[in-house]
Design an enzyme around this catalytic site. Sequence first.
Site, mmCIF file in Angstrom:
data_model
loop_
_atom_site.group_PDB
_atom_site.id
_atom_site.type_symbol
_atom_site.label_atom_id
_atom_site.label_comp_id
_atom_site.label_asym_id
_atom_site.label_seq_id
_atom_site.Cartn_x
_atom_site.Cartn_y
_atom_site.Cartn_z
ATOM 1 N N TYR A 161 -1.514 10.837 -3.403
ATOM 2 C CA TYR A 161 -1.156 9.233 -3.431
ATOM 3 C C TYR A 161 -0.134 8.850 -2.558
ATOM 4 O O TYR A 161 -0.001 7.986 -1.685
ATOM 5 C CB TYR A 161 -1.387 8.589 -4.800
ATOM 6 C CG TYR A 161 -1.141 6.959 -4.710
ATOM 7 C CD1 TYR A 161 -2.195 6.196 -4.623
ATOM 8 C CD2 TYR A 161 -0.065 6.281 -5.219
ATOM 9 C CE1 TYR A 161 -2.250 4.909 -4.819
ATOM 10 C CE2 TYR A 161 0.193 5.197 -5.332
ATOM 11 C CZ TYR A 161 -1.211 4.262 -5.031
ATOM 12 O OH TYR A 161 -0.860 2.903 -5.107
ATOM 13 N N GLN A 204 -4.190 2.499 1.189
ATOM 14 C CA GLN A 204 -4.425 3.425 0.265
ATOM 15 C C GLN A 204 -5.320 3.055 -0.817
ATOM 16 O O GLN A 204 -6.194 3.805 -1.293
ATOM 17 C CB GLN A 204 -3.082 4.237 -0.327
ATOM 18 C CG GLN A 204 -3.340 5.071 -1.322
ATOM 19 C CD GLN A 204 -4.160 6.557 -0.726
ATOM 20 O OE1 GLN A 204 -3.947 6.642 0.394
ATOM 21 N NE2 GLN A 204 -4.855 7.024 -1.733
ATOM 22 N N GLU A 205 -5.109 1.889 -1.448
ATOM 23 C CA GLU A 205 -5.999 1.415 -2.316
ATOM 24 C C GLU A 205 -7.250 0.990 -2.251
ATOM 25 O O GLU A 205 -8.479 1.139 -2.650
ATOM 26 C CB GLU A 205 -5.081 0.128 -3.304
ATOM 27 C CG GLU A 205 -3.770 0.646 -3.843
ATOM 28 C CD GLU A 205 -4.085 1.279 -5.159
ATOM 29 O OE1 GLU A 205 -5.293 1.436 -5.603
ATOM 30 O OE2 GLU A 205 -3.095 1.753 -5.533
ATOM 31 N N SER A 206 -7.377 0.204 -0.930
ATOM 32 C CA SER A 206 -8.697 -0.640 -0.710
ATOM 33 C C SER A 206 -8.962 -0.582 0.867
ATOM 34 O O SER A 206 -10.082 -0.984 1.080
ATOM 35 C CB SER A 206 -8.391 -2.082 -1.025
ATOM 36 O OG SER A 206 -7.845 -2.639 -0.164
#
Length: 484
Positions: free
Chosen positions: A438, A311-313
């Site tokens: 998120y 999800q972040e990168s």
Amino acid sequence: MKGLLLRIIAAFALVLWAIDMVFPWQQMMRSEENRYNAIQQRGKLVVGTVNNPVSYFIGNEGQAGLEYELSRAFADYLGVELEMKAMDNGEQLFDALEDNEIDIAAANLLYQAKKAETFQLGPAYYSASWQLVYRKGESRPQSLSQIKDKLIIARGSELPLILQGYQTKYPNLKWQLENNQTQEELLLQVAQGKIKYTVANSIDVSAVQQVRPEIAVAFDVTDEASVHWYLPNNSYNELQAALLDFMNTALEGGLIARIEEKYFNHFSQFDYVDMRQYVQAINDILPKYAPLFDRYKGDLDWRLLAAIAYQESHWNENATSPTGVRGMMMLTKDTAERMKIADRTDAEQSIKAGSEYLHWLISQVPDSIPKEDRIWFALTGYNMGLGHMLDARRLTKNLGGDPDNWLDVKKNLPLLAEKRYYPNLKYGYARGYEAFQYVENIRRYMNSIINYYRVQENADNKDKPSETDENLPLPLTDNQEKQE
């Protein structure tokens, strides 16, 4: 005197008739009461199920699934141990129930009128429908009239009877009952292009789409129907009474809502392009980093840590953003310094620091929040800051919700960006709608990893080749030769 004698004889005959009529019912009641007593005496509830990505499966930490967690809660309610028996298909499941090998059948089972004549129904706890599915990219049928090939369907449901009901309108409709494949396996065969169509439970369709996004829904074959547990016998008994009380408590207390949230509420977020890219990344990129996620997982599931990183990168150790966050876990410079790492673009350092920071956030979540929900509150803080997460809890309480209930707080996160609310919040405006999405994404990504490896393991364990079309599952039973 004669009249009195006749009345006595008539009354005696009536009593004998009543005993004769009632006795089978008494025997039936006694038999079913003994089942409840037997569960108590043996100290164990035996629940039959079928392996699939929602109901029941074996994960890294043992047994899991919606039906498993609900069954475990019912066993706790009864004060006994739980034994789960996994069957190959629904037909075996109902055979086991009829033969008294299990106490309850629980496997995402839709209401079946024919089965209700033989077995007893527990309360409904959610709903689903039958859907016709095909492989994305192929021609989409609009109705059963356009199905020229035989439908291949799994055994153990009333689907053949449903399809029989359509034959008056669609006389060319034909199907085959698969003896050796589960419903999930048939869905995977559609995704692989080995069979053109199948009909499956909508919940199972959505679950398999998380690992095989090529599966597409053509149309609903039926309206939504209620999902039930099935019990032996079709008369009232103590076991059903206990189940009714348990289910009412589980519904009113939010247990069922929490379990549904865990296993399938995120299915509505399905996006074909995103999921296809993600599944490809699981296959191509994740194996490189999985050992690091496992090494630094701490008290977390490594697959959760991996989902956060995606999800972040998107598992890019060199990722950067205009706001200054960098690396696999997209850490700020301040967080990196607090976690004492030198290079945010080093995958190992980033994963280690991200995990440590998340564990710290979990420690800051109020103790009143249930253990299983603390991670979601912590992830909200990870995304938008701990103060804004606490604001969301306060706002939830002010609006009459439970600040310790993730379902209540989650739905209020978008309100942190609304002008009618944020001026009165301690930490002010926040993009709560982003935090909401998120967490939803992470839950979806985590479940996809779990099911991807589960499906892969099941395929590896299959004692049959699966590379060519010649290996289609056999034998198949033609509906014109044998109807169920």
